[in-house]
Design a protein around this motif. Structure first.
Motif, PDB file in Angstrom:
ATOM      1  N   ILE A 123      -3.070 -14.138  10.345  1.00  0.00           N
ATOM      2  CA  ILE A 123      -2.629 -13.621   9.271  1.00  0.00           C
ATOM      3  C   ILE A 123      -1.198 -13.890   8.867  1.00  0.00           C
ATOM      4  O   ILE A 123      -0.744 -14.318   7.880  1.00  0.00           O
ATOM      5  CB  ILE A 123      -2.736 -12.024   9.085  1.00  0.00           C
ATOM      6  N   GLY A 124      -0.453 -13.901   9.954  1.00  0.00           N
ATOM      7  CA  GLY A 124       0.876 -14.485  10.002  1.00  0.00           C
ATOM      8  C   GLY A 124       1.430 -15.651   9.586  1.00  0.00           C
ATOM      9  O   GLY A 124       2.206 -16.442   9.157  1.00  0.00           O
ATOM     10  N   THR A 125       0.091 -16.819   9.567  1.00  0.00           N
ATOM     11  CA  THR A 125       0.406 -18.115   9.224  1.00  0.00           C
ATOM     12  C   THR A 125       0.053 -18.337   7.484  1.00  0.00           C
ATOM     13  O   THR A 125      -0.013 -19.303   7.080  1.00  0.00           O
ATOM     14  CB  THR A 125      -0.403 -19.036   9.915  1.00  0.00           C
ATOM     15  N   TYR A 126      -0.149 -17.126   6.830  1.00  0.00           N
ATOM     16  CA  TYR A 126      -0.734 -17.218   5.638  1.00  0.00           C
ATOM     17  C   TYR A 126       0.371 -17.076   4.683  1.00  0.00           C
ATOM     18  O   TYR A 126       1.329 -16.850   4.992  1.00  0.00           O
ATOM     19  CB  TYR A 126      -1.479 -15.765   5.199  1.00  0.00           C
ATOM     20  N   SER A 127       0.264 -17.820   3.526  1.00  0.00           N
ATOM     21  CA  SER A 127       1.365 -17.565   2.508  1.00  0.00           C
ATOM     22  C   SER A 127       1.234 -16.249   1.921  1.00  0.00           C
ATOM     23  O   SER A 127       0.182 -15.228   2.148  1.00  0.00           O
ATOM     24  CB  SER A 127       1.120 -18.678   1.244  1.00  0.00           C
ATOM     25  N   GLY A 128       2.056 -15.630   1.241  1.00  0.00           N
ATOM     26  CA  GLY A 128       2.287 -14.419   0.490  1.00  0.00           C
ATOM     27  C   GLY A 128       0.974 -14.111  -0.109  1.00  0.00           C
ATOM     28  O   GLY A 128       0.324 -12.998  -0.046  1.00  0.00           O
ATOM     29  N   VAL A 167      -5.755  -0.399  -1.361  1.00  0.00           N
ATOM     30  CA  VAL A 167      -4.971  -1.598  -1.292  1.00  0.00           C
ATOM     31  C   VAL A 167      -3.502  -1.538  -1.611  1.00  0.00           C
ATOM     32  O   VAL A 167      -3.096  -1.452  -2.720  1.00  0.00           O
ATOM     33  CB  VAL A 167      -5.544  -2.881  -2.024  1.00  0.00           C
ATOM     34  N   PRO A 168      -2.545  -1.012  -0.619  1.00  0.00           N
ATOM     35  CA  PRO A 168      -1.249  -0.723  -0.640  1.00  0.00           C
ATOM     36  C   PRO A 168      -0.381  -2.039  -1.131  1.00  0.00           C
ATOM     37  O   PRO A 168      -0.744  -3.034  -1.117  1.00  0.00           O
ATOM     38  CB  PRO A 168      -0.767  -0.174   0.525  1.00  0.00           C
ATOM     39  N   GLN A 169       0.785  -1.559  -1.826  1.00  0.00           N
ATOM     40  CA  GLN A 169       1.906  -2.700  -1.807  1.00  0.00           C
ATOM     41  C   GLN A 169       2.254  -3.553  -0.805  1.00  0.00           C
ATOM     42  O   GLN A 169       2.279  -4.630  -0.677  1.00  0.00           O
ATOM     43  CB  GLN A 169       3.269  -2.158  -2.516  1.00  0.00           C
ATOM     44  N   GLU A 170       2.470  -2.881   0.280  1.00  0.00           N
ATOM     45  CA  GLU A 170       2.799  -3.550   1.431  1.00  0.00           C
ATOM     46  C   GLU A 170       1.587  -3.930   2.318  1.00  0.00           C
ATOM     47  O   GLU A 170       0.531  -3.737   2.184  1.00  0.00           O
ATOM     48  CB  GLU A 170       3.321  -2.499   2.525  1.00  0.00           C
ATOM     49  N   LEU A 171       1.806  -5.032   2.947  1.00  0.00           N
ATOM     50  CA  LEU A 171       0.816  -5.787   3.577  1.00  0.00           C
ATOM     51  C   LEU A 171       0.377  -4.609   4.874  1.00  0.00           C
ATOM     52  O   LEU A 171       1.121  -4.277   5.466  1.00  0.00           O
ATOM     53  CB  LEU A 171       1.040  -6.934   4.375  1.00  0.00           C
ATOM     54  N   ALA A 172      -1.247  -4.440   4.892  1.00  0.00           N
ATOM     55  CA  ALA A 172      -1.684  -3.418   5.741  1.00  0.00           C
ATOM     56  C   ALA A 172      -2.426  -4.168   6.761  1.00  0.00           C
ATOM     57  O   ALA A 172      -3.537  -3.608   6.975  1.00  0.00           O
ATOM     58  CB  ALA A 172      -2.487  -2.372   5.262  1.00  0.00           C
ATOM     59  N   LEU A 173      -2.228  -5.421   7.284  1.00  0.00           N
ATOM     60  CA  LEU A 173      -2.925  -6.222   8.199  1.00  0.00           C
ATOM     61  C   LEU A 173      -2.088  -6.561   9.398  1.00  0.00           C
ATOM     62  O   LEU A 173      -0.801  -6.576   9.370  1.00  0.00           O
ATOM     63  CB  LEU A 173      -3.266  -7.542   7.676  1.00  0.00           C
ATOM     64  N   TYR A 174      -2.812  -6.839  10.578  1.00  0.00           N
ATOM     65  CA  TYR A 174      -1.922  -7.278  11.804  1.00  0.00           C
ATOM     66  C   TYR A 174      -1.763  -8.854  11.774  1.00  0.00           C
ATOM     67  O   TYR A 174      -2.719  -9.603  11.733  1.00  0.00           O
ATOM     68  CB  TYR A 174      -2.796  -7.036  13.062  1.00  0.00           C
ATOM     69  N   PRO A 175      -0.476  -9.272  11.950  1.00  0.00           N
ATOM     70  CA  PRO A 175      -0.171 -10.630  11.725  1.00  0.00           C
ATOM     71  C   PRO A 175      -0.530 -11.514  12.674  1.00  0.00           C
ATOM     72  O   PRO A 175      -0.720 -12.641  12.666  1.00  0.00           O
ATOM     73  CB  PRO A 175       1.482 -10.571  11.437  1.00  0.00           C
ATOM     74  N   ASP A 176      -0.711 -10.954  13.972  1.00  0.00           N
ATOM     75  CA  ASP A 176      -1.086 -11.772  14.986  1.00  0.00           C
ATOM     76  C   ASP A 176      -2.547 -12.090  15.377  1.00  0.00           C
ATOM     77  O   ASP A 176      -3.149 -12.553  16.147  1.00  0.00           O
ATOM     78  CB  ASP A 176      -0.475 -11.088  16.392  1.00  0.00           C
ATOM     79  N   LEU A 177      -3.388 -11.097  14.353  1.00  0.00           N
ATOM     80  CA  LEU A 177      -4.659 -11.488  14.468  1.00  0.00           C
ATOM     81  C   LEU A 177      -5.365 -12.304  13.335  1.00  0.00           C
ATOM     82  O   LEU A 177      -4.414 -12.279  12.215  1.00  0.00           O
ATOM     83  CB  LEU A 177      -5.614 -10.053  14.441  1.00  0.00           C
ATOM     84  N   SER A 178      -6.320 -12.917  13.373  1.00  0.00           N
ATOM     85  CA  SER A 178      -6.757 -13.645  12.335  1.00  0.00           C
ATOM     86  C   SER A 178      -7.502 -12.830  11.220  1.00  0.00           C
ATOM     87  O   SER A 178      -7.567 -11.468  11.363  1.00  0.00           O
ATOM     88  CB  SER A 178      -8.202 -14.523  12.975  1.00  0.00           C
ATOM     89  N   ALA A 179      -7.718 -13.382   9.881  1.00  0.00           N
ATOM     90  CA  ALA A 179      -8.504 -12.646   8.922  1.00  0.00           C
ATOM     91  C   ALA A 179      -9.662 -11.869   9.411  1.00  0.00           C
ATOM     92  O   ALA A 179      -9.895 -10.478   9.153  1.00  0.00           O
ATOM     93  CB  ALA A 179      -8.554 -13.409   7.664  1.00  0.00           C
ATOM     94  N   THR A 180     -10.595 -12.529  10.093  1.00  0.00           N
ATOM     95  CA  THR A 180     -11.926 -12.095  10.666  1.00  0.00           C
ATOM     96  C   THR A 180     -11.757 -10.951  11.554  1.00  0.00           C
ATOM     97  O   THR A 180     -12.185  -9.950  11.613  1.00  0.00           O
ATOM     98  CB  THR A 180     -12.633 -13.305  11.134  1.00  0.00           C
ATOM     99  N   GLU A 181     -10.604 -11.248  12.470  1.00  0.00           N
ATOM    100  CA  GLU A 181     -10.255 -10.108  13.589  1.00  0.00           C
ATOM    101  C   GLU A 181      -9.905  -8.927  12.780  1.00  0.00           C
ATOM    102  O   GLU A 181     -10.372  -7.832  13.398  1.00  0.00           O
ATOM    103  CB  GLU A 181      -9.330 -10.672  14.513  1.00  0.00           C
ATOM    104  N   ASN A 182      -9.075  -9.390  12.091  1.00  0.00           N
ATOM    105  CA  ASN A 182      -8.473  -7.776  11.155  1.00  0.00           C
ATOM    106  C   ASN A 182      -9.694  -7.171  10.604  1.00  0.00           C
ATOM    107  O   ASN A 182      -9.607  -5.754  10.656  1.00  0.00           O
ATOM    108  CB  ASN A 182      -7.434  -8.355  10.016  1.00  0.00           C
ATOM    109  N   LEU A 183     -10.667  -7.905   9.841  1.00  0.00           N
ATOM    110  CA  LEU A 183     -11.556  -7.200   9.040  1.00  0.00           C
ATOM    111  C   LEU A 183     -12.564  -6.767  10.015  1.00  0.00           C
ATOM    112  O   LEU A 183     -12.938  -5.547   9.696  1.00  0.00           O
ATOM    113  CB  LEU A 183     -12.243  -8.320   8.020  1.00  0.00           C
ATOM    114  N   HIS A 184     -12.698  -7.153  11.203  1.00  0.00           N
ATOM    115  CA  HIS A 184     -13.789  -6.599  12.197  1.00  0.00           C
ATOM    116  C   HIS A 184     -13.162  -5.305  12.705  1.00  0.00           C
ATOM    117  O   HIS A 184     -13.893  -4.292  12.712  1.00  0.00           O
ATOM    118  CB  HIS A 184     -13.890  -7.495  13.513  1.00  0.00           C
TER     119      HIS A 184
END
Length: 215
Positions: A128-133, A77-94
């Motif tokens: 993910i883009g709608t999430y808080s930090g 789990v890096p310091q910087e966000l390693a997820l795609y902001p335009d996908l949902s959390a579930t889509e990222n995890l999939h």
């Protein structure tokens, strides 16, 4: 679970990590405590096999660092966000689950499990883009836990988050029950979470022990 011996890394004339050695047992949370620029992230990069060391060895779950077997045992789990902001959390995890070789019903179950672990079960369908930090940080941890790693590496996971999210992250880490390498520059976090702590400064591991011993 993890053994680092004599790790060394140079960038030109600067020695970022110099003869760093430590071990982490199965189920142990080990803190790497030090200021910004001390060498924590460089050490982690060598442990993960993302950066070639200039000296020393890494062994993860009996496999040499950088090998396919060692990498499969690690959740990073890096310091910087390693997820795609335009996908949902579930889509990222999939997506990341498929990269890890997890699929089908097992992947669906793991997505449900890790979202519950980080307290995002009811927000998995949101982008993910709608999430808080703080929520983004928790989703980042979920991605690192997806493939059931033997060793979880967390690089300053609470930097810049609100107190409520910080407490949620600390509570999550405390319940994992696997080997954890936790880097931070917050002394109170290391004292709260870690069975042992190594203090790193200017690329050197200058002290190591339980929080009580170090205090």
């Amino acid at each position: 679970m993890l053994a680092c011996q004599g790790l060394r890394k140079e960038f030109g004339d600067r020695t970022a990590v110099d003869d760093v050695s430590f071990t982490i047992a199965d189920g142990e949370c080990y803190g790497l405590l030090g200021p910004n620029g001390a060498g924590k992230t460089t050490t982690i990069a060598m442990v993960c096999g993302l950066l070639q060391s200039d000296g020393g060895t890494v062994t993860i779950d009996g496999a040499p660092g950088g090998s396919r077997q060692a990498k499969a045992a690690v959740g990073y789990v890096p310091q910087e966000l390693a997820l795609y902001p335009d996908l949902s959390a579930t889509e990222n995890l999939h997506f990341f689950g498929l990269l890890y070789g997890v699929s089908g019903k097992r992947l669906d179950q793991r997505i449900n499990d890790v979202l519950a672990l980080v307290g995002l079960s009811d927000r998995g369908s949101e982008r993910i883009g709608t999430y808080s930090g703080g929520m983004k940080r928790r989703a980042n941890i979920a991605a690192g836990m997806l493939h059931e790693p033997r060793l979880l590496i967390l690089d300053e996971p609470t930097v810049g988050v609100d107190p409520q999210s910080r407490n949620a992250i600390l509570e999550t880490v405390a319940t994992l029950g696997i080997a954890v390498l936790y880097t931070t520059h917050y002394m109170e976090e290391a004292a709260k979470l870690c069975q042992r702590v190594g203090v790193i400064d200017d690329g050197h591991l200058i002290a190591e022990g339980t929080p009580a011993q170090l205090i």
